[in-house]
Design a protein around this motif. Structure first.
Motif, PDB file in Angstrom:
ATOM      1  N   ARG A 135     -61.216  16.718  64.226  1.00 15.51           N
ATOM      2  CA  ARG A 135     -62.314  16.198  64.592  1.00 15.51           C
ATOM      3  C   ARG A 135     -63.558  17.276  63.881  1.00 15.51           C
ATOM      4  NH1 ARG A 135     -61.383  16.649  70.858  1.00 15.51           N
ATOM      5  NH2 ARG A 135     -61.117  18.896  70.288  1.00 15.51           N
ATOM      6  N   LEU A 136     -64.489  16.424  63.584  1.00 16.07           N
ATOM      7  CA  LEU A 136     -65.619  17.297  62.771  1.00 16.07           C
ATOM      8  C   LEU A 136     -66.010  18.424  63.663  1.00 16.07           C
ATOM      9  CD1 LEU A 136     -67.519  17.324  60.554  1.00 16.07           C
ATOM     10  CD2 LEU A 136     -69.256  16.022  61.978  1.00 16.07           C
ATOM     11  N   GLN A 137     -66.096  18.446  64.972  1.00 13.89           N
ATOM     12  CA  GLN A 137     -66.772  19.363  65.771  1.00 13.89           C
ATOM     13  C   GLN A 137     -65.533  20.570  65.825  1.00 13.89           C
ATOM     14  OE1 GLN A 137     -66.639  16.126  66.517  1.00 13.89           O
ATOM     15  NE2 GLN A 137     -68.322  15.438  67.604  1.00 13.89           N
ATOM     16  N   ASP A 138     -64.320  20.357  65.444  1.00 13.63           N
ATOM     17  CA  ASP A 138     -63.445  21.370  65.545  1.00 13.63           C
ATOM     18  C   ASP A 138     -63.419  22.147  64.101  1.00 13.63           C
ATOM     19  OD1 ASP A 138     -62.977  20.487  68.160  1.00 13.63           O
ATOM     20  OD2 ASP A 138     -61.309  19.668  67.604  1.00 13.63           O
ATOM     21  N   GLN A 139     -63.826  21.743  62.979  1.00 14.75           N
ATOM     22  CA  GLN A 139     -63.779  22.032  61.795  1.00 14.75           C
ATOM     23  C   GLN A 139     -65.011  22.710  61.171  1.00 14.75           C
ATOM     24  OE1 GLN A 139     -60.555  22.560  60.398  1.00 14.75           O
ATOM     25  NE2 GLN A 139     -59.716  21.705  62.332  1.00 14.75           N
ATOM     26  N   GLU A 165     -65.143   6.888  64.443  1.00 15.66           N
ATOM     27  CA  GLU A 165     -65.845   7.637  65.530  1.00 15.66           C
ATOM     28  C   GLU A 165     -65.529   6.794  66.697  1.00 15.66           C
ATOM     29  OE1 GLU A 165     -70.518   9.115  66.496  1.00 15.66           O
ATOM     30  OE2 GLU A 165     -70.130   7.586  64.889  1.00 15.66           O
ATOM     31  N   ASP A 166     -65.237   7.643  67.948  1.00 13.12           N
ATOM     32  CA  ASP A 166     -65.211   6.995  69.078  1.00 13.12           C
ATOM     33  C   ASP A 166     -66.205   7.429  70.126  1.00 13.12           C
ATOM     34  OD1 ASP A 166     -65.001   9.833  70.018  1.00 13.12           O
ATOM     35  OD2 ASP A 166     -62.680   9.761  70.204  1.00 13.12           O
ATOM     36  N   ALA A 167     -66.374   7.269  71.341  1.00 15.65           N
ATOM     37  CA  ALA A 167     -67.456   7.522  72.173  1.00 15.65           C
ATOM     38  C   ALA A 167     -68.067   8.971  72.256  1.00 15.65           C
ATOM     39  CB  ALA A 167     -67.005   7.040  73.732  1.00 15.65           C
ATOM     40  N   GLU A 168     -67.342  10.072  71.839  1.00 13.25           N
ATOM     41  CA  GLU A 168     -67.586  11.330  72.077  1.00 13.25           C
ATOM     42  C   GLU A 168     -67.618  12.088  70.625  1.00 13.25           C
ATOM     43  OE1 GLU A 168     -65.213  13.245  74.847  1.00 13.25           O
ATOM     44  OE2 GLU A 168     -65.686  11.851  76.392  1.00 13.25           O
ATOM     45  N   LYS A 169     -66.686  11.780  69.598  1.00 13.07           N
ATOM     46  CA  LYS A 169     -66.433  12.501  68.474  1.00 13.07           C
ATOM     47  C   LYS A 169     -66.252  11.761  67.111  1.00 13.07           C
ATOM     48  CE  LYS A 169     -65.334  16.315  71.227  1.00 13.07           C
ATOM     49  NZ  LYS A 169     -66.193  17.442  71.394  1.00 13.07           N
ATOM     50  N   ILE A 170     -66.623  12.458  65.891  1.00 14.73           N
ATOM     51  CA  ILE A 170     -66.195  11.923  64.632  1.00 14.73           C
ATOM     52  C   ILE A 170     -64.836  12.484  64.472  1.00 14.73           C
ATOM     53  CG2 ILE A 170     -66.804  11.933  62.320  1.00 14.73           C
ATOM     54  CD1 ILE A 170     -69.497  11.407  62.975  1.00 14.73           C
TER      55      ILE A 170
END
Length: 106
Positions: free
Chosen positions: A44-48, A78-83
């Motif tokens: 997930r983009l937010q994790d990296q 993309e889902d409802a919360e993350k890319i």
């Protein structure tokens, strides 16, 4: 720039070799490939990504998703919360010839 503002990294953490480059390194080292395995690792983009880079990369991946052609080659969605996207991973198993070294004469 203050030392506390900098992130020191091993270049291996910011650069990846292509499969061709990896195979070339082994060949130059005199190794013979035994097996090659490739897969895609979901992330997930937010994790990296560091927070200061998140907006620019989110925009880039969102444009790639909207274009529907996967021009970045990361299979982003993309889902409802993350890319989400995929890291391509290559594993090469090598064999080194175990030739007997000449013995010293007495």
């Amino acid at each position: 720039m203050r030392q506390s503002d900098r992130t020191l990294r091993d270049p291996a953490h910011t650069t990846a070799l292509t499969l061709q480059q990896l195979q070339s390194l082994g060949t130059k080292a005199g190794l013979s490939p035994v097996m090659t395995h490739q897969y895609r690792l979901e992330s997930r983009l937010q994790d990296q990504v560091a927070p200061e880079n998140w907006c620019a990369l989110k925009t880039m991946l969102a444009e790639d998703i909207a274009g529907g052609q996967d021009r970045l080659g990361m299979g982003a969605w993309e889902d409802a919360e993350k890319i989400h996207f995929y890291f391509p991973v290559s594993i090469v198993v090598w064999n080194k010839s175990m030739q007997e070294e000449p013995r010293a004469r007495s």
